[in-house]
Motif scaffolding. Structure first.
Motif, PDB file in Angstrom:
ATOM      1  N   GLY A  84       0.720  -1.269  -0.062  1.00  0.00           N
ATOM      2  CA  GLY A  84       0.063   0.056   0.097  1.00  0.00           C
ATOM      3  C   GLY A  84       0.794   1.225  -0.237  1.00  0.00           C
ATOM      4  N   ALA A  85       2.334   1.276   0.230  1.00  0.00           N
ATOM      5  CA  ALA A  85       2.962   2.394   0.248  1.00  0.00           C
ATOM      6  C   ALA A  85       3.212   2.950  -1.220  1.00  0.00           C
ATOM      7  CB  ALA A  85       4.125   2.155   0.911  1.00  0.00           C
ATOM      8  N   THR A  86       3.657   4.316  -1.292  1.00  0.00           N
ATOM      9  CA  THR A  86       3.962   4.704  -2.338  1.00  0.00           C
ATOM     10  C   THR A  86       5.624   4.785  -2.340  1.00  0.00           C
ATOM     11  OG1 THR A  86       2.014   6.117  -2.836  1.00  0.00           O
ATOM     12  CG2 THR A  86       4.139   6.908  -3.913  1.00  0.00           C
ATOM     13  N   VAL A  87       6.257   4.267  -3.524  1.00  0.00           N
ATOM     14  CA  VAL A  87       7.765   4.091  -3.444  1.00  0.00           C
ATOM     15  C   VAL A  87       8.123   4.669  -5.013  1.00  0.00           C
ATOM     16  CG1 VAL A  87       9.846   2.630  -3.574  1.00  0.00           C
ATOM     17  CG2 VAL A  87       7.850   2.426  -1.922  1.00  0.00           C
ATOM     18  N   VAL A  88       9.008   5.691  -4.587  1.00  0.00           N
ATOM     19  CA  VAL A  88       9.627   5.959  -6.075  1.00  0.00           C
ATOM     20  C   VAL A  88      10.940   6.063  -6.122  1.00  0.00           C
ATOM     21  CG1 VAL A  88       9.745   8.022  -7.827  1.00  0.00           C
ATOM     22  CG2 VAL A  88       7.483   7.658  -6.177  1.00  0.00           C
ATOM     23  N   ALA A 120       8.777  -5.577  -4.389  1.00  0.00           N
ATOM     24  CA  ALA A 120       7.950  -4.595  -3.654  1.00  0.00           C
ATOM     25  C   ALA A 120       6.378  -4.531  -4.460  1.00  0.00           C
ATOM     26  CB  ALA A 120       8.599  -3.452  -3.571  1.00  0.00           C
ATOM     27  N   ARG A 121       6.404  -4.507  -5.660  1.00  0.00           N
ATOM     28  CA  ARG A 121       5.123  -4.519  -6.365  1.00  0.00           C
ATOM     29  C   ARG A 121       4.535  -5.806  -6.224  1.00  0.00           C
ATOM     30  NH1 ARG A 121       8.893  -2.901 -10.926  1.00  0.00           N
ATOM     31  NH2 ARG A 121       8.625  -0.651 -11.125  1.00  0.00           N
ATOM     32  N   VAL A 161       4.717   1.314  -7.050  1.00  0.00           N
ATOM     33  CA  VAL A 161       6.012   1.652  -7.231  1.00  0.00           C
ATOM     34  C   VAL A 161       6.197   2.202  -8.460  1.00  0.00           C
ATOM     35  CG1 VAL A 161       8.588   0.565  -7.605  1.00  0.00           C
ATOM     36  CG2 VAL A 161       7.016  -0.401  -5.934  1.00  0.00           C
ATOM     37  N   ALA A 162       7.171   3.332  -8.605  1.00  0.00           N
ATOM     38  CA  ALA A 162       7.534   3.884  -9.912  1.00  0.00           C
ATOM     39  C   ALA A 162       9.151   3.880 -10.187  1.00  0.00           C
ATOM     40  CB  ALA A 162       7.157   5.288 -10.031  1.00  0.00           C
ATOM     41  N   ARG A 163       9.912   3.254 -10.746  1.00  0.00           N
ATOM     42  CA  ARG A 163      11.229   3.273 -10.847  1.00  0.00           C
ATOM     43  C   ARG A 163      11.644   4.061 -12.073  1.00  0.00           C
ATOM     44  NH1 ARG A 163      15.282  -0.166 -13.091  1.00  0.00           N
ATOM     45  NH2 ARG A 163      17.089  -0.110 -11.879  1.00  0.00           N
ATOM     46  N   PHE A 164      12.611   4.698 -12.128  1.00  0.00           N
ATOM     47  CA  PHE A 164      13.263   5.410 -13.215  1.00  0.00           C
ATOM     48  C   PHE A 164      14.774   5.329 -13.216  1.00  0.00           C
ATOM     49  CE2 PHE A 164       9.395   7.385 -12.116  1.00  0.00           C
ATOM     50  CZ  PHE A 164       8.858   7.886 -13.305  1.00  0.00           C
ATOM     51  N   THR A 165      15.313   5.392 -14.274  1.00  0.00           N
ATOM     52  CA  THR A 165      16.785   5.240 -14.417  1.00  0.00           C
ATOM     53  C   THR A 165      17.239   6.611 -15.221  1.00  0.00           C
ATOM     54  OG1 THR A 165      16.850   3.832 -16.381  1.00  0.00           O
ATOM     55  CG2 THR A 165      16.935   2.767 -14.378  1.00  0.00           C
ATOM     56  N   LEU A 196       3.451   5.053 -11.779  1.00  0.00           N
ATOM     57  CA  LEU A 196       2.809   4.568 -10.628  1.00  0.00           C
ATOM     58  C   LEU A 196       1.695   3.550 -11.046  1.00  0.00           C
ATOM     59  CD1 LEU A 196       2.936   7.415  -8.098  1.00  0.00           C
ATOM     60  CD2 LEU A 196       3.959   5.023  -7.541  1.00  0.00           C
ATOM     61  N   ALA A 197       0.926   4.309 -12.099  1.00  0.00           N
ATOM     62  CA  ALA A 197      -0.414   3.543 -12.492  1.00  0.00           C
ATOM     63  C   ALA A 197       0.155   2.416 -13.479  1.00  0.00           C
ATOM     64  CB  ALA A 197      -0.979   4.328 -13.447  1.00  0.00           C
ATOM     65  N   ASP A 198       1.180   2.281 -14.206  1.00  0.00           N
ATOM     66  CA  ASP A 198       1.730   1.291 -15.133  1.00  0.00           C
ATOM     67  C   ASP A 198       2.842   0.331 -14.363  1.00  0.00           C
ATOM     68  OD1 ASP A 198       1.917  -0.279 -17.246  1.00  0.00           O
ATOM     69  OD2 ASP A 198       3.061   1.147 -18.574  1.00  0.00           O
TER      70      ASP A 198
END
Length: 225
Positions: free
Chosen positions: A140-144, A166-167, A173-177, A216-218
């Motif tokens: 349920g947490a928001t993780v970026v 985590a997902r 989760v939203a992950r960026f590089t 986060l949505a995808d």
């Protein structure tokens, strides 16, 4: 062993949200972090940037100064210090939203604390997430997450593996590089503005920036910046 402490930049008026910033460290050390350690200097720069952008909106920022420079195995000293800081923030400011920001070892520490009460979002920068790092508490947490593709100290593959688990555990989760390494120096302004935007949205002061909201949505997609 000394107490941890907080460097605080208060909101211009009443505090409506708090962002806690946690710098990097090392695998094992019981020595205090050096005053001029690059990890501390860089995180202070990020914290100052966010404070300058949001203090007049009610955001108080805090930079955590650890007791010791190391994670130190099962002691997980940096995580313990984050818990201490959260207790202090709650005692001082009450039931306000809290956003956690951490780099490297600090990223590991704030991810460990991501399920704590009042934490609205976690922004992990090149987080040190060894295989098996816990994720169940992040449901349920928001993780970026933002990680340099050329990171030689903490390979980006580690945060990719962590993000996937985590997902699966129910985190958002939203992950960026981004091009560059571990120090967040290359394209520094991108790192700074990314953190600012995630903090402001996590604190409820602005909408989430579109690329993070879309990620986060995808669930499951890593975005290259």
């Amino acid at each position: 062993m000394t107490e941890p402490r907080l460097e605080v930049r208060p909101a211009a008026g009443a505090t409506t949200a708090v962002a806690l910033f946690c710098h990097g460290g090392t695998v094992a050390s019981i020595e205090p972090p050096r005053e001029r350690a690059l990890s501390l200097v860089r995180m202070r720069t990020v914290e100052q940037f966010v404070s300058a952008a949001a203090a007049d909106r009610g955001l108080t920022t805090c930079l955590l100064r650890y007791r010791v420079a190391g994670w130190n195995g099962m002691a997980a000293d940096a995580h313990a210090d984050v818990g201490w800081a959260l207790d202090r923030i709650r005692a001082e400011h009450g039931d306000v939203p809290i956003v956690l920001v951490g780099h490297s070892m600090g990223g590991r520490a704030v991810l460990r604390a991501g399920g704590e009460p009042q934490v609205r979002a976690v922004c992990a920068l090149a987080p040190w997430t060894p295989p098996g790092e816990p994720v169940a508490h992040l449901r349920g947490a928001t993780v970026v997450i933002l990680h340099g593709r050329g990171d030689r100290w903490v390979p980006a593959a580690l945060s990719a593996e962590f993000a996937g688990r985590a997902r699966d555990a129910g985190a958002h989760v939203a992950r960026f590089t981004v091009a560059g390494g571990h120090s967040m120096i290359r394209r520094a302004h991108l790192w700074h503005t990314f953190v600012r935007d995630v903090v402001l949205a996590g604190a409820g002061l602005t909408p989430m920036r579109p690329d993070v909201a879309m990620a986060l949505a995808d669930q499951g997609v890593t975005v290259d910046l």
